[in-house]
Design a protein around this motif. Structure first.
Motif, PDB file in Angstrom:
ATOM      1  N   LEU A 127       0.969  -1.096  -0.113  1.00 49.46           N
ATOM      2  CA  LEU A 127       0.205   0.085   0.005  1.00 49.46           C
ATOM      3  C   LEU A 127       0.859   1.152   0.079  1.00 49.46           C
ATOM      4  N   ILE A 128       0.822   2.260  -0.961  1.00 50.67           N
ATOM      5  CA  ILE A 128       1.596   3.259  -1.072  1.00 50.67           C
ATOM      6  C   ILE A 128       0.844   4.451  -1.291  1.00 50.67           C
ATOM      7  N   GLY A 129       1.221   5.468  -0.384  1.00 45.51           N
ATOM      8  CA  GLY A 129       0.177   6.868  -0.741  1.00 45.51           C
ATOM      9  C   GLY A 129      -0.558   6.879   0.467  1.00 45.51           C
ATOM     10  N   PRO A 130      -1.535   7.903   0.186  1.00 47.44           N
ATOM     11  CA  PRO A 130      -1.291   8.802  -0.676  1.00 47.44           C
ATOM     12  C   PRO A 130      -0.198  10.001  -0.438  1.00 47.44           C
ATOM     13  N   PHE A 131       0.332  10.652  -1.413  1.00 44.22           N
ATOM     14  CA  PHE A 131       1.181  11.564  -1.345  1.00 44.22           C
ATOM     15  C   PHE A 131       2.587  11.006  -0.805  1.00 44.22           C
ATOM     16  N   ILE A 161       3.760   2.246   2.627  1.00 43.12           N
ATOM     17  CA  ILE A 161       4.526   3.628   2.551  1.00 43.12           C
ATOM     18  C   ILE A 161       3.390   4.673   2.678  1.00 43.12           C
ATOM     19  N   GLY A 162       3.306   5.402   3.701  1.00 38.10           N
ATOM     20  CA  GLY A 162       2.172   6.405   3.782  1.00 38.10           C
ATOM     21  C   GLY A 162       2.416   7.827   3.157  1.00 38.10           C
ATOM     22  N   ASN A 163       1.579   8.594   3.778  1.00 36.34           N
ATOM     23  CA  ASN A 163       1.705  10.137   3.296  1.00 36.34           C
ATOM     24  C   ASN A 163       3.011  10.869   3.590  1.00 36.34           C
ATOM     25  N   PHE A 164       3.516  11.397   2.831  1.00 35.60           N
ATOM     26  CA  PHE A 164       4.937  12.474   2.664  1.00 35.60           C
ATOM     27  C   PHE A 164       5.818  11.295   3.216  1.00 35.60           C
ATOM     28  N   VAL A 165       6.078  10.351   2.856  1.00 31.73           N
ATOM     29  CA  VAL A 165       7.359   9.304   2.984  1.00 31.73           C
ATOM     30  C   VAL A 165       7.851   9.300   1.789  1.00 31.73           C
ATOM     31  N   GLU A 166       9.352   9.534   1.805  1.00 32.98           N
ATOM     32  CA  GLU A 166      10.276   9.432   0.768  1.00 32.98           C
ATOM     33  C   GLU A 166      11.300   8.154   0.845  1.00 32.98           C
ATOM     34  N   VAL A 167      11.367   7.750  -0.150  1.00 32.59           N
ATOM     35  CA  VAL A 167      12.262   6.412  -0.096  1.00 32.59           C
ATOM     36  C   VAL A 167      13.191   6.560  -1.430  1.00 32.59           C
ATOM     37  N   LYS A 168      14.302   6.478  -0.869  1.00 31.58           N
ATOM     38  CA  LYS A 168      15.285   6.305  -2.078  1.00 31.58           C
ATOM     39  C   LYS A 168      16.380   5.452  -1.851  1.00 31.58           C
ATOM     40  N   ASN A 169      16.773   4.752  -2.888  1.00 30.35           N
ATOM     41  CA  ASN A 169      17.942   3.671  -2.901  1.00 30.35           C
ATOM     42  C   ASN A 169      17.879   2.834  -1.674  1.00 30.35           C
ATOM     43  N   SER A 170      16.831   2.244  -1.473  1.00 29.73           N
ATOM     44  CA  SER A 170      16.305   1.419  -0.047  1.00 29.73           C
ATOM     45  C   SER A 170      15.531   0.257  -0.278  1.00 29.73           C
ATOM     46  N   THR A 171      15.979  -0.814   0.328  1.00 29.23           N
ATOM     47  CA  THR A 171      15.107  -2.048   0.317  1.00 29.23           C
ATOM     48  C   THR A 171      14.442  -2.075   1.791  1.00 29.23           C
ATOM     49  N   LEU A 172      13.155  -2.475   1.437  1.00 29.54           N
ATOM     50  CA  LEU A 172      12.313  -2.829   2.468  1.00 29.54           C
ATOM     51  C   LEU A 172      11.673  -4.246   2.334  1.00 29.54           C
ATOM     52  N   ALA A 173      12.003  -5.044   3.225  1.00 29.12           N
ATOM     53  CA  ALA A 173      11.493  -6.308   3.196  1.00 29.12           C
ATOM     54  C   ALA A 173      10.101  -6.475   3.530  1.00 29.12           C
ATOM     55  N   ALA A 174       9.539  -7.693   3.348  1.00 24.19           N
ATOM     56  CA  ALA A 174       7.891  -7.838   3.265  1.00 24.19           C
ATOM     57  C   ALA A 174       7.545  -7.090   4.743  1.00 24.19           C
ATOM     58  N   GLY A 175       6.490  -6.624   4.456  1.00 27.44           N
ATOM     59  CA  GLY A 175       5.691  -6.210   5.700  1.00 27.44           C
ATOM     60  C   GLY A 175       6.372  -5.128   6.494  1.00 27.44           C
ATOM     61  N   ALA A 176       7.295  -4.447   5.862  1.00 24.55           N
ATOM     62  CA  ALA A 176       7.786  -3.252   6.708  1.00 24.55           C
ATOM     63  C   ALA A 176       6.939  -1.935   6.304  1.00 24.55           C
ATOM     64  N   LYS A 177       6.914  -1.276   7.416  1.00 29.36           N
ATOM     65  CA  LYS A 177       5.949   0.079   7.406  1.00 29.36           C
ATOM     66  C   LYS A 177       6.551   1.507   7.719  1.00 29.36           C
ATOM     67  N   ALA A 178       6.426   2.228   6.809  1.00 24.01           N
ATOM     68  CA  ALA A 178       6.716   3.695   7.133  1.00 24.01           C
ATOM     69  C   ALA A 178       5.497   4.527   6.899  1.00 24.01           C
ATOM     70  N   ALA A 191      18.972   2.689   2.742  1.00 22.02           N
ATOM     71  CA  ALA A 191      18.775   2.006   3.912  1.00 22.02           C
ATOM     72  C   ALA A 191      18.414   0.632   3.402  1.00 22.02           C
ATOM     73  N   THR A 192      18.816  -0.215   4.400  1.00 23.45           N
ATOM     74  CA  THR A 192      18.214  -1.834   4.396  1.00 23.45           C
ATOM     75  C   THR A 192      17.338  -2.114   5.472  1.00 23.45           C
ATOM     76  N   VAL A 193      16.177  -2.466   5.096  1.00 21.52           N
ATOM     77  CA  VAL A 193      15.172  -2.436   6.096  1.00 21.52           C
ATOM     78  C   VAL A 193      14.687  -3.788   6.045  1.00 21.52           C
ATOM     79  N   GLY A 194      14.435  -4.408   7.489  1.00 21.51           N
ATOM     80  CA  GLY A 194      14.097  -5.968   7.532  1.00 21.51           C
ATOM     81  C   GLY A 194      12.611  -6.023   7.329  1.00 21.51           C
ATOM     82  N   GLU A 195      12.401  -7.445   7.534  1.00 24.71           N
ATOM     83  CA  GLU A 195      10.829  -7.790   7.689  1.00 24.71           C
ATOM     84  C   GLU A 195      10.221  -7.106   8.942  1.00 24.71           C
ATOM     85  N   ARG A 196       8.753  -6.820   8.615  1.00 23.79           N
ATOM     86  CA  ARG A 196       8.059  -6.136   9.814  1.00 23.79           C
ATOM     87  C   ARG A 196       8.608  -5.097  10.496  1.00 23.79           C
ATOM     88  N   VAL A 197       9.484  -4.321  10.062  1.00 22.51           N
ATOM     89  CA  VAL A 197      10.075  -3.185  10.650  1.00 22.51           C
ATOM     90  C   VAL A 197       8.957  -2.140  10.804  1.00 22.51           C
TER      91      VAL A 197
END
Ligand code: UD1
Ligand code: CA
Length: 479
Positions: free
Chosen positions: A346-350, A365-382, A391-397
């Protein structure tokens, strides 16, 4: 596509000024669907499996040549040559300039650099009509033929000649079948005709169209291949015409997608363009993809089955996996590195996804979140107001609101590693290079400069001080 019966050599007239565009950019470099007009014509030449393409340049020649020679739509497909026409003495004079580089064994197809939407199949039919021994003209009937060359036929319907609007009689001006500017003719026939052109006419120009009368005089058959679809031969002379053709082109792309089953909320508010970096436009969709209105796709975009794209998203060079939901106003641009969104994410809005954003399944990835050159594993949330760069972000972070990776020390970029099941509180600064061990927690408001072990709690902020019964300063009495 099968090999051509005759080698095809394409001549593209692109020396004209384009005064009515009122632009510093040469007309044939104006963009339609993110690609220069001339790039569209050359891409069509590529589909025809042409042996060579000769571009006649004049106004802005150096700029046109530089922009065209390296373009992705051209490279390696055929032998590309440029010939300069200076001064510009008419369309016949333009094609004359190509004669030294045209071989006699081929069929020449004359195109204009400012007529972008001709389909390869139409030109193939024209080439077939020319065969090895005829002149074939692409024509169209227009409700208002003003300004165009008219196709003059004899009493049996045979083409006699083309008369330019400015040279035409009142009776000839009543003819609604016009020359499109596109013809196919064996080079060995064309050569002597071009050498015999004169400029004895209303505009004092060498008219390419005068070759028709010459063919008839010599008994060479002239075929008029009349098409109903005026968009294919429409030229661009003004910003208005450019916008009209843009919409026509976009509507056709939208219709092609809908024929494949893609559900567009509004085909009139859909755009697919080349990427600014030159990646050709290509949108591939799985089954049951829904695209709400106002979306712009550029470059190469793939959308998996069941994915939904909300209104006003801008998605470029990206892969959206099946069942992902991109909420409205999301901006994704993978540029050269690409960006990918995992299944059911689920990405956005914004939200903003930049090059190298690689999101696993069910990532949020929710509103006003920027992701660059980063891997987010399954279930991670920002979910809110955050930055993840390098960044390298693990599962369920779970990455809290307002938190950022400080990836840049002013000179170099460094990586942040957040292992599986970490909880980063709100408003944290993770100063890279740094690793947050698996299952750990970072307290809200922390600035983390040292790596933390697994399952730990790290808090790095001023301790809370409480003074009971404390009074705010009172205003001093006025002096
Ligand atoms: C030409 C045809 C006309 C036809 C019309 C279709 C001639 C004489 N007339 O009209 O019958 O109905 O196209 O649009 O051919 N160009 C050059 N060098 C020149 C002149 C033109 O490269 O010296 C290029 C222009 O940049 C343009 C193309 O040739 O890409 C056509 O020129 P344009 O002036 O638009 O065509 P017309 O002469 O008006
Ligand atoms: Ca002209």
């Amino acid at each position: 596509m099968s090999a051509n019966a005759w080698p095809l050599d394409i001549v593209i007239m692109a020396a004209g000024k384009g005064t009515r565009m009122k632009s510093r950019t040469p007309k044939v470099l104006q963009k339609l669907a993110g690609r220069p007009l001339l790039g569209h014509v050359l891409a069509t030449a590529g589909q025809l499996q042409a042996r060579s393409a000769v571009v006649i340049t004049g106004h802005g020649a150096a700029e046109v040549e530089a922009a065209t020679a390296g373009s992705a739509s051209v490279s390696g497909r055929f032998d590309l040559k440029f010939v300069r026409q200076e001064p510009q003495l008419g369309t016949g004079h333009a094609v004359q300039q190509a004669l030294p580089v045209l071989a006699d064994d081929g069929v020449v197809v004359v195109l204009s650099g400012d007529v972008p939407l001709t389909q390869a199949a139409t030109l193939q039919a024209l080439v077939a009509a020319a065969g090895g021994d005829r002149l074939a003209l692409l024509t169209v009937r227009l409700p208002d033929p003003t300004g165009y060359g008219r196709i003059v036929r004899d009493t049996t319907g045979g083409v006699q000649r083309i008369v330019e609007h400015k040279d035409a009689s009142a009776a000839e001006r009543a003819i609604d079948e016009v020359y499109s500017g596109i013809m196919a003719v064996p080079a060995r026939l064309l050569r002597p005709w071009l050498e015999g052109l004169t400029c004895d006419n209303a505009q004092g120009e060498y008219y390419l169209t005068d070759v028709v009368g010459m063919a008839v005089a010599q008994g060479v058959p002239v075929a008029a291949h009349c098409i109903a679809d005026a968009v294919q031969v429409a030229g661009v002379n003004s910003p208005q015409q450019l916008a009209e053709l843009e919409r026509a082109h976009q509507l056709r792309q939208a219709q092609a997608l809908m024929e494949q089953g893609v559900r567009l909320a509004d085909p009139a508010r859909f755009d697919l363009r080349d990427h600014a970096s030159g990646t050709p436009a290509q949108l591939r969709c799985g089954q049951d993809v829904e695209i709400d209105l106002g979306c712009i796709f550029t470059g190469q975009v793939e959308i998996g089955a069941g994915a939904r794209i909300g209104a006003y998203c801008h998605i470029s060079n990206a892969m959206i996996a099946a069942d992902a939901v991109i909420h409205p106003f999301t901006h994704i641009d993978g540029e050269a590195a690409g960006a990918s969104v995992g299944t059911g994410a689920l990405i956005g809005p914004f939200a903003r996804l930049r090059p190298g954003a690689q999101l696993g399944a069910e990532v949020h990835i929710g509103n006003f979140v920027e992701v660059k050159n980063s891997t987010l594993a399954a279930g991670a949330k920002a979910n809110h107001l955050a930055y993840l760069g390098d960044a390298t972000v693990g599962e369920r972070v779970n990455y809290g609101a307002g938190s950022i990776t400080a990836n840049y020390d002013g000179a170099n970029k460094h990586r942040t590693v957040i292992e599986a099941d970490v909880h980063i509180g709100s408003n944290c600064v993770l100063v890279a290079p740094v690793t947050i061990g698996a299952g750990g927690t970072v307290g809200g408001g922390s600035t983390i400069t040292k790596s933390t072990p697994a399952q730990s709690l790290a808090v790095a902020r001023g301790k809370q001080v409480v003074k009971e019964n404390w009074h705010r300063p009172a205003k001093l009495p006025k002096a």
